[in-house]
Design a protein around this motif. Structure first.
Motif, PDB file in Angstrom:
ATOM      1  N   PHE A   1       9.219   9.406  -6.455  1.00  0.00           N
ATOM      2  CA  PHE A   1       9.066   8.235  -5.601  1.00  0.00           C
ATOM      3  C   PHE A   1       9.662   8.502  -4.219  1.00  0.00           C
ATOM      4  CE2 PHE A   1      11.107   4.578  -3.709  1.00  0.00           C
ATOM      5  CZ  PHE A   1      10.011   3.769  -3.468  1.00  0.00           C
ATOM      6  N   PHE A   2      10.907   8.979  -4.201  1.00  0.00           N
ATOM      7  CA  PHE A   2      11.577   9.197  -2.931  1.00  0.00           C
ATOM      8  C   PHE A   2      10.876  10.253  -2.086  1.00  0.00           C
ATOM      9  CE2 PHE A   2      15.477   7.415  -5.096  1.00  0.00           C
ATOM     10  CZ  PHE A   2      15.431   6.220  -4.393  1.00  0.00           C
ATOM     11  N   ALA A   3      10.402  11.307  -2.707  1.00  0.00           N
ATOM     12  CA  ALA A   3       9.684  12.348  -1.964  1.00  0.00           C
ATOM     13  C   ALA A   3       8.424  11.762  -1.334  1.00  0.00           C
ATOM     14  CB  ALA A   3       9.334  13.511  -2.887  1.00  0.00           C
TER      15      ALA A   3
ATOM     16  N   GLN B   1       5.771   9.172   3.584  1.00  0.00           N
ATOM     17  CA  GLN B   1       5.051   8.032   4.164  1.00  0.00           C
ATOM     18  C   GLN B   1       5.749   7.466   5.401  1.00  0.00           C
ATOM     19  OE1 GLN B   1       2.163   6.217   3.185  1.00  0.00           O
ATOM     20  NE2 GLN B   1       1.680   7.870   1.782  1.00  0.00           N
ATOM     21  N   VAL B   2       7.091   7.396   5.388  1.00  0.00           N
ATOM     22  CA  VAL B   2       7.789   6.696   6.475  1.00  0.00           C
ATOM     23  C   VAL B   2       8.457   7.599   7.499  1.00  0.00           C
ATOM     24  CG1 VAL B   2       8.176   4.632   5.082  1.00  0.00           C
ATOM     25  CG2 VAL B   2       9.953   6.372   5.198  1.00  0.00           C
TER      26      VAL B   2
ATOM     27  N   LEU C   1      12.062   0.779   1.105  1.00  0.00           N
ATOM     28  CA  LEU C   1      12.728  -0.353   0.474  1.00  0.00           C
ATOM     29  C   LEU C   1      11.991  -0.853  -0.746  1.00  0.00           C
ATOM     30  CD1 LEU C   1      15.104  -2.287   0.556  1.00  0.00           C
ATOM     31  CD2 LEU C   1      13.829  -3.672   2.128  1.00  0.00           C
ATOM     32  N   TRP C   2      10.759  -1.282  -0.594  1.00  0.00           N
ATOM     33  CA  TRP C   2      10.045  -1.785  -1.768  1.00  0.00           C
ATOM     34  C   TRP C   2       9.696  -0.646  -2.705  1.00  0.00           C
ATOM     35  CZ3 TRP C   2       9.594  -5.988  -4.304  1.00  0.00           C
ATOM     36  CH2 TRP C   2       9.780  -7.193  -3.665  1.00  0.00           C
TER      37      TRP C   2
ATOM     38  N   GLU D   1       0.828  -1.210   0.000  1.00  0.00           N
ATOM     39  CA  GLU D   1       0.000   0.000   0.000  1.00  0.00           C
ATOM     40  C   GLU D   1       0.865   1.265   0.000  1.00  0.00           C
ATOM     41  OE1 GLU D   1      -3.278   0.227  -0.602  1.00  0.00           O
ATOM     42  OE2 GLU D   1      -3.080  -1.933  -0.915  1.00  0.00           O
ATOM     43  N   ILE D   2       1.925   1.246   0.780  1.00  0.00           N
ATOM     44  CA  ILE D   2       2.833   2.402   0.804  1.00  0.00           C
ATOM     45  C   ILE D   2       3.510   2.548  -0.542  1.00  0.00           C
ATOM     46  CG2 ILE D   2       4.980   3.306   1.779  1.00  0.00           C
ATOM     47  CD1 ILE D   2       4.085   2.232   4.494  1.00  0.00           C
ATOM     48  N   LEU D   3       3.991   1.456  -1.081  1.00  0.00           N
ATOM     49  CA  LEU D   3       4.675   1.513  -2.380  1.00  0.00           C
ATOM     50  C   LEU D   3       3.748   2.006  -3.479  1.00  0.00           C
ATOM     51  CD1 LEU D   3       6.765  -1.755  -2.192  1.00  0.00           C
ATOM     52  CD2 LEU D   3       7.556   0.584  -1.927  1.00  0.00           C
ATOM     53  N   LYS D   4       2.531   1.477  -3.501  1.00  0.00           N
ATOM     54  CA  LYS D   4       1.565   1.902  -4.515  1.00  0.00           C
ATOM     55  C   LYS D   4       1.320   3.403  -4.428  1.00  0.00           C
ATOM     56  CE  LYS D   4      -3.135   1.253  -6.127  1.00  0.00           C
ATOM     57  NZ  LYS D   4      -4.445   0.721  -5.818  1.00  0.00           N
TER      58      LYS D   4
END
Length: 187
Positions: free
Chosen positions: A136-138, A143-144, A169-170, A24-27
């Motif tokens: 993606f990184f932003a 999120q984390v 990571l993912w 969910e976080i990756l998506k």
């Protein structure tokens, strides 16, 4: 194509590792990601809409982790098919290192692309890969990373950040997959 870099993520290594393993976080962090579903202990199936210059397509892909050493490293293998737009496949080595309450994420991705995407100019692919990776990184960091304390927020605004850390990571693996596929498709 080869894509190499590192980011400092303002979160403990355990939280970064957990985020990189949460579909969910990756998506939420991958631009154009329509679905990301776990289909095994270390595997995911993804559907991602990508546009690079005049070429746009939906890529159906698979991600598989190997050489998993929680919470410090793994290798991500990926392949994706975008119909007439082309294909992308490759791997990415991801390394996490704790660093003063934060996590340094290093990556080295290798990819191959073919089809229409491979005919797009390399500068356009490089720019698209850089944007996808940065976005993606932003999103991953948001999120984390823990929210700043009230006093820390004022200090953060007054002083420039020492590092531009953003990762998961993912999410990193999935973003690297997308960035590598886009970069190779445009080379």
């Amino acid at each position: 194509m080869e894509l190499k870099g590192e980011r400092l993520i303002p979160a403990p290594i355990e939280e970064v590792w957990a985020g990189l393993n949460d579909p969910e976080i990756l998506k939420a962090c991958i631009a154009g990601c329509e679905s990301l579903e776990r289909n095994g202990d270390d595997a995911f199936a993804a559907l991602v809409a990508v546009r690079v210059g005049p070429v746009s397509a939906k890529f159906k892909g698979n991600l598989k982790m190997s050489d998993v050493k929680p919470p410090t490293s793994y290798t991500l293998h990926f392949d994706g098919q975008g119909g007439v737009a082309g294909f992308g496949k490759g791997s990415a080595d991801v390394q996490l290192t704790p660093e003063a309450g934060a996590t340094r994420l290093g990556y080295l991705a290798r990819a191959q692309v073919g089809g229409k995407m491979a005919q797009v100019g390399s500068r356009l692919i490089d720019a698209a890969a850089a944007k996808i990776t940065e976005d993606f990184f932003a999103a991953f960091e948001a999120q984390v990373a823990p929210p700043p304390a009230e006093g820390a927020a004022a200090e953060a605004e007054a002083a420039p950040a020492a590092g531009n850390g953003k990762l998961m990571l993912w999410v990193v693996a999935a973003a690297l997959l997308l960035a590598a596929a886009v970069w190779w498709l445009k080379r």
